[in-house]
Design a protein around this motif. Structure first.
Motif, PDB file in Angstrom:
ATOM      1  N   ASN A 146       0.842  -1.186   0.000  1.00  0.00           N
ATOM      2  CA  ASN A 146       0.000   0.000   0.000  1.00  0.00           C
ATOM      3  C   ASN A 146       0.882   1.242   0.000  1.00  0.00           C
ATOM      4  O   ASN A 146       1.250   1.756   1.057  1.00  0.00           O
ATOM      5  CB  ASN A 146      -0.934  -0.011   1.211  1.00  0.00           C
ATOM      6  N   ASP A 149      -2.610   6.047  -0.486  1.00  0.00           N
ATOM      7  CA  ASP A 149      -3.812   5.901   0.307  1.00  0.00           C
ATOM      8  C   ASP A 149      -4.900   5.215  -0.533  1.00  0.00           C
ATOM      9  O   ASP A 149      -5.292   5.716  -1.586  1.00  0.00           O
ATOM     10  CB  ASP A 149      -4.288   7.282   0.772  1.00  0.00           C
ATOM     11  N   HIS A 150      -5.339   4.044  -0.059  1.00  0.00           N
ATOM     12  CA  HIS A 150      -6.450   3.298  -0.669  1.00  0.00           C
ATOM     13  C   HIS A 150      -6.102   2.649  -2.009  1.00  0.00           C
ATOM     14  O   HIS A 150      -6.997   2.154  -2.697  1.00  0.00           O
ATOM     15  CB  HIS A 150      -7.689   4.192  -0.865  1.00  0.00           C
ATOM     16  N   THR A 151      -4.868   2.627  -2.417  1.00  0.00           N
ATOM     17  CA  THR A 151      -4.478   1.905  -3.624  1.00  0.00           C
ATOM     18  C   THR A 151      -3.284   1.014  -3.314  1.00  0.00           C
ATOM     19  O   THR A 151      -2.583   1.222  -2.327  1.00  0.00           O
ATOM     20  CB  THR A 151      -4.117   2.853  -4.785  1.00  0.00           C
TER      21      THR A 151
END
Length: 597
Positions: A146, A149-151
């Protein structure tokens, strides 16, 4: 036009200022190029601050002219992606457009395009004898990293990015990347991969310590540098981190791929019959993080060994553990409270309920471990009502084998092992069979497999020795028949011999009947006179000296002499336990000690 000319001049000046050390081919005079890919734009925010900390560690050592250090770093703010060369103890920023003219000042570090373009540019412009790629940020094991953030940068993304690139070392300064799936995915991209089975403290690798050693010997090879990284990290962790630490370097060409394939096949074969035993082994196996369900592969195979009697599975486990040990370049553990006592350096995805759909897209998803996981995580299979008998009898250096079962569509495999090496495998489609196997002296194991619909539904193992004899030596002063019965109190096996009077010196051999330590109950019967003696088998053979005389009412004199030493060696399981450090000294604040990447 004037504005365009000014931009061109500024670009040329910046290039001359920041890229003067770039080599565009020709003679290679660099020993190492260290390529850092630092994704600090993720939750929580403190991972962004750790980027600055590690950059300070990297520039703390004036590494000299034989090592290049290049960094692509991204942090939490918008527009803060930086391309940096670390030289002479300073951070020299380089325009991102030199890598890719389309790049702005905020890059997606989870994109394989970003990693591909950066690595290609670094290898082309900072040529060296050897290369290290450091992938830095939040780690998620087989699920990837990661870095935004969020990917996520998945393992297949890494393969796309690094296709046609090869490194002497790829290192993960990230949590829980020390999994078989990760090493396998990168097997064609690096000679050595370095990763941790458990979380890595927020402070990460001690770069100042590592570079200090590299500066003293810049020509060190990849094995030496990998060992330095492992040692320095665990040494640092044992003093400063406040938590347990481990790090492992694996030589990808020696990754136990074929051994794991065989082991997976044997697990899949026995799991219908031994599901509960394997589930118990799973429960007993250490896991160093709840996500993404990794468990130590070596430890799991050991627990299966103790719980499941299958010789074929155990042999596959021996080979797997030996191969794991052979693939390790360096492995260190600091176990603060004994929590890493069973960490052997190689985790693997081992859920108990269901296999994640994303697992299919991994290179490793094509192999037998995936098939075994699916069978293990499905509801236990219903075993048909099975009735079978399997018996082994040894006499006159011949092993007599008999079996019968009640399933018309079942098959039977019988493996014969001598001194833990398989001699022969016999396969039958009959529901009843008797046959003989010649038996030279030795330690035998006979394994019976009953197979129905490609699943194991019946299983038995018999162990025997054919090198221990019971010998009778002496005089029998009678012309009558003498009946000798011998009974093994451990195995329940018995046998009868008939001899006649006269001067008597003979070995009555009972192959496979007894082993050292057994108690044999011997009975001698002449007419209506019966004499009983117990004989303890302590060597290759036990001797009973008999004196029988008609004039004294068939009195017997029995004594036992151990005449030859014989040792039966079982194949010992060899594995290595590393020394654990027990002293803990903490000097960092509580936040840094117990935060992880």
């Amino acid at each position: 036009m004037r504005k365009a000319a000014v931009i061109l001049i500024v670009t040329m000046i910046l290039t001359s200022l920041f890229v003067t050390n770039i080599s565009y081919g020709g003679e290679v005079d660099q020993e190492w190029t260290l390529i850092f890919y630092m994704g600090g734009d993720g939750n929580p925010d403190y991972i962004s601050d750790a980027v600055d900390d590690d950059l300070e560690e990297l520039r703390a050592v004036d590494i000299g002219d034989r090592v290049s250090i290049i960094v692509l770093a991204d942090q939490k703010e918008v527009g803060d992606t930086r391309l940096i060369e670390i030289k002479d103890g300073e951070l020299h920023e380089i325009p991102l457009s030199l890598v890719n003219a389309s790049w702005g000042d905020e890059l997606d570090m989870s994109s394989h395009h970003t990693l591909r373009d950066y690595v290609g540019w670094a290898k082309e412009n900072y040529q060296a004898e050897r290369y290290l790629l450091n992938l830095w940020g939040h780690g998620g094991g087989w699920r990837g990293m990661n870095l935004e953030d969020h990917t996520r940068l998945t393992l297949p993304d890494m393969s796309l990015a690094l296709d046609n690139f090869y490194f002497d070392i790829i290192g993960f300064d990230s949590c829980t990347m020390g999994m078989f799936e990760v090493y396998y995915q990168l097997r064609n991209n690096a000679e050595i991969v370095i990763a941790a089975e458990k979380e890595v403290p927020l402070a990460g690798w001690p770069y100042t310590d590592i570079l200090t050693v590299l500066k003293s010997e810049p020509g060190m090879n990849s094995t030496t540098l990998a060992t330095v990284i492992v040692d320095e990290f665990v040494d640092w962790g044992s003093v400063y981190s406040g938590v347990s630490a481990t790090l492992t370097a694996i030589e990808t060409s020696r990754l136990p791929i074929s051994e794991l394939e065989l082991y997976s096949s044997e697990l899949q074969f026995v799991v219908p019959l031994y599901y509960e035993e394997i589930k118990l082994a799973w429960e007993e196996t250490d896991s160093y993080t709840p996500f993404p369900h990794p468990r130590d592969l070596y430890h799991f195979s050991m627990n299966v060994h103790h719980n499941v009697e299958s010789i074929r599975l155990r042999e596959a486990g021996y080979e797997l553990r030996d191969a794991i040990n052979s693939s390790i370049v360096a492995h260190r553990v600091y176990s603060r409270n004994g929590d890493l006592e069973n960490a052997h350096g190689l985790g693997i995805y081992l859920p108990s309920e269901s296999v994640a759909s994303e697992y299919d897209i991994l290179d490793f998803g094509e192999h037998g471990w995936h098939a075994w996981l699916k069978r293990f995580t499905e509801p236990p299979e219903v075993i048909p009502d099975v009735e079978y008998e399997f018996s082994v009898l040894v006499q006159d250096e011949v092993i007599h084998l008999d079996f019968s079962h009640n399933l018309t569509d079942a098959s039977v495999d019988i493996d014969v092992y001598l001194e833990n090496e398989r001699m022969e495998r016999y396969s039958f489609l009959e529901s009843q069979k008797s046959f003989n196997v010649s038996a030279s002296p030795g330690h035998y194991k006979i394994e019976f497999y009953m197979i129905y619909d490609e699943s194991l539904v019946g299983h038995a193992v018999e162990e025997l020795f054919t090198n221990t004899s019971f010998a009778i030596v002496g005089d029998i002063d009678t012309t009558d028949e003498v009946l000798i019965s011998i009974y093994n109190t451990r195995t329940g096996y018995w046998n009868n011999f008939t001899v006649y009077g006269g001067h008597y010196n003979i070995h009555l051999s009972v192959p496979g009947f007894c082993e050292p330590g057994d108690v044999l109950s011997a009975t001698f019967l002449v007419d209506d006179t019966e004499v009983h003696r117990d004989v303890v088998v302590d060597g290759e053979y036990s001797v009973v000296d008999i004196q029988i005389s008609e004039g004294i009412g068939y009195g017997f004199y029995l004594w036992i002499l151990i005449s030859q030493a014989f040792i039966v060696m079982m194949m010992a399981l060899s594995y290595y336990k590393r020394k654990r450090r027990t002293e803990l000294r903490t000097t960092q604040d509580q936040f840094n000690r117990f935060s992880f990447r």
